[in-house]
Structure formats: C-alpha cells, structure tokens
Scaffold this motif. Structure first.
Motif, mmCIF file in Angstrom:
data_model
loop_
_atom_site.group_PDB
_atom_site.id
_atom_site.type_symbol
_atom_site.label_atom_id
_atom_site.label_comp_id
_atom_site.label_asym_id
_atom_site.label_seq_id
_atom_site.Cartn_x
_atom_site.Cartn_y
_atom_site.Cartn_z
ATOM 1 N N GLY A 189 0.799 -1.208 0.000
ATOM 2 C CA GLY A 189 0.000 0.000 0.000
ATOM 3 C C GLY A 189 0.836 1.264 0.000
ATOM 4 N N PHE A 190 0.318 2.274 -0.701
ATOM 5 C CA PHE A 190 0.842 3.632 -0.668
ATOM 6 C C PHE A 190 -0.320 4.529 -0.282
ATOM 7 C CE2 PHE A 190 3.341 1.698 -4.179
ATOM 8 C CZ PHE A 190 4.598 1.764 -3.600
ATOM 9 N N VAL A 191 -0.059 5.520 0.551
ATOM 10 C CA VAL A 191 -1.100 6.460 0.935
ATOM 11 C C VAL A 191 -0.529 7.869 0.751
ATOM 12 C CG1 VAL A 191 -2.805 7.092 2.675
ATOM 13 C CG2 VAL A 191 -1.867 4.768 2.663
ATOM 14 N N PHE A 192 -1.339 8.731 0.111
ATOM 15 C CA PHE A 192 -0.899 10.066 -0.245
ATOM 16 C C PHE A 192 -1.626 11.122 0.583
ATOM 17 C CE2 PHE A 192 -0.560 7.299 -3.957
ATOM 18 C CZ PHE A 192 0.768 7.465 -4.300
ATOM 19 N N LYS A 193 -1.238 12.380 0.389
ATOM 20 C CA LYS A 193 -1.845 13.479 1.146
ATOM 21 C C LYS A 193 -3.360 13.510 0.970
ATOM 22 C CE LYS A 193 -1.812 17.461 -1.817
ATOM 23 N NZ LYS A 193 -1.699 18.872 -1.743
ATOM 24 N N ASP A 194 -4.016 14.085 1.969
ATOM 25 C CA ASP A 194 -5.476 14.183 2.025
ATOM 26 C C ASP A 194 -6.152 12.820 2.102
ATOM 27 O OD1 ASP A 194 -5.353 16.950 1.994
ATOM 28 O OD2 ASP A 194 -5.593 17.094 -0.170
ATOM 29 N N ALA A 195 -5.504 11.886 2.795
ATOM 30 C CA ALA A 195 -6.086 10.558 2.997
ATOM 31 C C ALA A 195 -5.727 10.069 4.397
ATOM 32 C CB ALA A 195 -5.574 9.581 1.950
ATOM 33 N N PHE A 196 -6.516 9.130 4.870
ATOM 34 C CA PHE A 196 -6.249 8.506 6.164
ATOM 35 C C PHE A 196 -5.240 7.378 5.993
ATOM 36 C CE2 PHE A 196 -10.558 10.200 6.701
ATOM 37 C CZ PHE A 196 -10.416 10.869 7.908
ATOM 38 N N VAL A 197 -4.416 7.181 7.015
ATOM 39 C CA VAL A 197 -3.478 6.066 7.014
ATOM 40 C C VAL A 197 -3.441 5.469 8.414
ATOM 41 C CG1 VAL A 197 -1.412 7.472 7.515
ATOM 42 C CG2 VAL A 197 -1.187 5.261 6.340
ATOM 43 N N SER A 198 -3.335 4.154 8.450
ATOM 44 C CA SER A 198 -3.280 3.437 9.718
ATOM 45 C C SER A 198 -3.048 1.962 9.412
ATOM 46 C CB SER A 198 -4.608 3.589 10.466
ATOM 47 O OG SER A 198 -4.595 2.920 11.692
ATOM 48 N N ALA A 199 -2.461 1.238 10.353
ATOM 49 C CA ALA A 199 -2.507 -0.230 10.306
ATOM 50 C C ALA A 199 -3.867 -0.535 10.921
ATOM 51 C CB ALA A 199 -1.361 -0.837 11.091
ATOM 52 N N TYR A 200 -4.893 -0.343 10.107
ATOM 53 C CA TYR A 200 -6.250 -0.242 10.622
ATOM 54 C C TYR A 200 -6.748 -1.507 11.305
ATOM 55 C CZ TYR A 200 -10.823 1.950 10.941
ATOM 56 O OH TYR A 200 -11.976 2.517 11.400
ATOM 57 N N ASP A 201 -6.326 -2.669 10.818
ATOM 58 C CA ASP A 201 -6.736 -3.904 11.481
ATOM 59 C C ASP A 201 -6.184 -3.954 12.894
ATOM 60 O OD1 ASP A 201 -4.222 -4.092 10.279
ATOM 61 O OD2 ASP A 201 -4.435 -6.219 9.798
ATOM 62 N N SER A 202 -4.947 -3.548 13.074
ATOM 63 C CA SER A 202 -4.343 -3.495 14.406
ATOM 64 C C SER A 202 -5.012 -2.418 15.261
ATOM 65 C CB SER A 202 -2.840 -3.221 14.292
ATOM 66 O OG SER A 202 -2.253 -3.036 15.558
ATOM 67 N N PHE A 203 -5.326 -1.278 14.645
ATOM 68 C CA PHE A 203 -5.997 -0.181 15.354
ATOM 69 C C PHE A 203 -7.347 -0.640 15.904
ATOM 70 C CE2 PHE A 203 -8.759 3.630 15.338
ATOM 71 C CZ PHE A 203 -8.007 4.481 16.146
ATOM 72 N N LEU A 204 -8.122 -1.337 15.069
ATOM 73 C CA LEU A 204 -9.451 -1.792 15.495
ATOM 74 C C LEU A 204 -9.398 -2.863 16.568
ATOM 75 C CD1 LEU A 204 -11.359 -2.022 12.095
ATOM 76 C CD2 LEU A 204 -11.669 -0.308 13.895
ATOM 77 N N THR A 205 -8.497 -3.827 16.386
ATOM 78 C CA THR A 205 -8.439 -4.968 17.319
ATOM 79 C C THR A 205 -7.537 -4.716 18.516
ATOM 80 O OG1 THR A 205 -6.593 -6.003 16.132
ATOM 81 C CG2 THR A 205 -8.844 -6.610 15.436
ATOM 82 N N GLN A 206 -6.670 -3.703 18.384
ATOM 83 C CA GLN A 206 -5.658 -3.410 19.397
ATOM 84 C C GLN A 206 -4.757 -4.620 19.623
ATOM 85 O OE1 GLN A 206 -5.133 -0.025 21.253
ATOM 86 N NE2 GLN A 206 -5.656 -0.059 19.086
ATOM 87 N N LYS A 207 -4.438 -5.314 18.526
ATOM 88 C CA LYS A 207 -3.510 -6.442 18.514
ATOM 89 C C LYS A 207 -2.302 -6.068 17.673
ATOM 90 C CE LYS A 207 -6.874 -9.930 19.482
ATOM 91 N NZ LYS A 207 -7.637 -11.065 19.086
ATOM 92 N N PRO A 208 -1.182 -6.778 17.859
ATOM 93 C CA PRO A 208 0.048 -6.434 17.128
ATOM 94 C C PRO A 208 -0.125 -6.431 15.606
ATOM 95 C CG PRO A 208 0.535 -7.979 18.888
ATOM 96 C CD PRO A 208 -0.969 -7.885 18.800
ATOM 97 N N SER A 209 0.519 -5.473 14.990
ATOM 98 C CA SER A 209 0.476 -5.342 13.534
ATOM 99 C C SER A 209 1.342 -6.407 12.874
ATOM 100 C CB SER A 209 0.985 -3.954 13.122
ATOM 101 O OG SER A 209 1.047 -3.847 11.713
ATOM 102 N N GLU A 210 0.888 -6.869 11.723
ATOM 103 C CA GLU A 210 1.641 -7.851 10.952
ATOM 104 C C GLU A 210 2.428 -7.202 9.828
ATOM 105 O OE1 GLU A 210 -0.429 -11.494 10.043
ATOM 106 O OE2 GLU A 210 -1.924 -11.023 11.570
ATOM 107 N N TYR A 211 2.484 -5.865 9.842
ATOM 108 C CA TYR A 211 3.230 -5.153 8.817
ATOM 109 C C TYR A 211 3.783 -3.845 9.377
ATOM 110 C CZ TYR A 211 -1.543 -3.274 8.253
ATOM 111 O OH TYR A 211 -2.793 -2.756 8.467
ATOM 112 N N VAL A 212 4.546 -3.165 8.536
ATOM 113 C CA VAL A 212 5.241 -1.932 8.903
ATOM 114 C C VAL A 212 4.607 -0.766 8.146
ATOM 115 C CG1 VAL A 212 7.485 -0.743 8.838
ATOM 116 C CG2 VAL A 212 7.396 -3.219 9.255
ATOM 117 N N VAL A 213 4.542 0.381 8.814
ATOM 118 C CA VAL A 213 4.063 1.613 8.191
ATOM 119 C C VAL A 213 5.231 2.595 8.236
ATOM 120 C CG1 VAL A 213 2.336 3.448 8.239
ATOM 121 C CG2 VAL A 213 1.715 1.135 9.021
#
Length: 188
Positions: free
Chosen positions: A69-93
C-alpha cells in the motif's frame, strides 16, 4: 490545521462545535522520509490524516519487503486492522517522503465518537476509505497484468508516483525491479 479543517468541512459538513471537539484531539507530527510510523509487532494506536507526504505499508520477509500500500496526502493512514483490534500489527508503516500527519489516538477517537455525531461519520468514512483501497488492490492483483497495474498507479497519481522508488512500485505490483524496468521500457 486549516487544510484538514477545509477537508473535513467539504467531506463531512463538520459543524464548528464538532470541529472544536475533533480538532482538540488532533496532534500534528512531522516525520522525515524513511521514518517508521509503526513497527512489525507493535499495536497501532493512531488513525492519521496525511497533510503532506507519502506513506508506505509493507511486510518484511526473508526475500526483502512486500509493499502492499501507498497512501498520499489528504487521505487517512493506519494499520487499521491493528488499530481496530488493538492487537500487534503484521506489517510496517513507513514514510517515503518528508511527511506531516494529524494523528488521533485510539482512546481519543472513542471520546470523539461519544461526544459528537460527526465523529462516527469520520470514523466510518476512514474505515470505508481504507477498505475500498484494500479491495481495489486485491481485485487488481487478481484481474490485471503487472503492466496494467503499473499503468493504473501511474495514471492515478503521476505527480507523486515519480517520488516513489521503483523497487517499491515493483514490489507493490508483484514483480521484480528488473521486470518493471522491462515494462517501463516497452511502454515508453
């Protein structure tokens, strides 16, 4: 903060009182290029809005890195699955360029949800935006050739794609940098 306010007014019709609640929770952060925003195994605690810059999401593996994934200006970014579950991320941002983010932590977002009607709309829109990007990428990988995936990226954001190293683009479309060079040579 004026840029994000204009965006939220145009996208959500946010009222001055709701903006006051929401903006009081936002924190502005500047990151130089190649900054790790979230490490593998850490729990994502932020939903961020990109004011300036480009962010990359990738999975490190023994063969290198798999950019998804690439995320550009004027957009939301997050390891959203980790954010929602509050569990460790399986990837790097990670930032690709110097980046400015407006960040809201998980606890504060829950307070915004409780205190304003627009908070739920913002959360839903962020979730929908992230889901649609994920779906579009999955369908692209299943239905399109590597050349078409490259052309799609180039067509969507030509002014920004020039700032992303070719090795990341190759990884994103699922090919080697050498194969990408051949595609670029063929279509130029």
């Amino acid at each position: 903060m004026e840029q994000i306010k204009r965006y939220f007014e145009s996208e959500f019709g946010i009222s001055p009182s709701d903006w006051e609640i929401f903006s009081s929770k936002l924190e502005r952060h500047e990151f130089p290029k190649k900054s790790t925003l979230l490490r593998l195994g850490d729990v994502e605690n932020h939903l961020s809005f990109i004011e300036k810059g480009i962010v990359r999401l990738y999975i490190p593996n023994e063969d290198g890195e798999l950019t998804f994934g690439f995320v550009f200006k004027d957009a939301f970014v997050s390891a959203y699955d980790s954010f929602l579950t509050q569990k460790p991320s399986e990837y790097v941002v990670e930032t690709i360029t110097d980046t400015v983010l407006w960040r809201l932590n998980h606890k504060d977002l829950q307070e915004v949800y409780a205190a304003s009607a627009v908070g739920n709309l913002i959360g839903r829109r962020a979730s929908e935006e992230l889901f649609l990007k994920k779906s579009k990428r999955e369908l692209s990988l299943l239905r399109e050739s590597a050349e078409q995936r490259y052309l799609n990226i180039f067509e969507e954001r030509p002014e920004l794609i020039r700032r992303i190293p070719l090795k990341y683009i190759a990884s994103y479309i699922g090919i080697t940098p050498q194969a990408l060079s051949r595609i670029r040579k063929r279509i130029s």
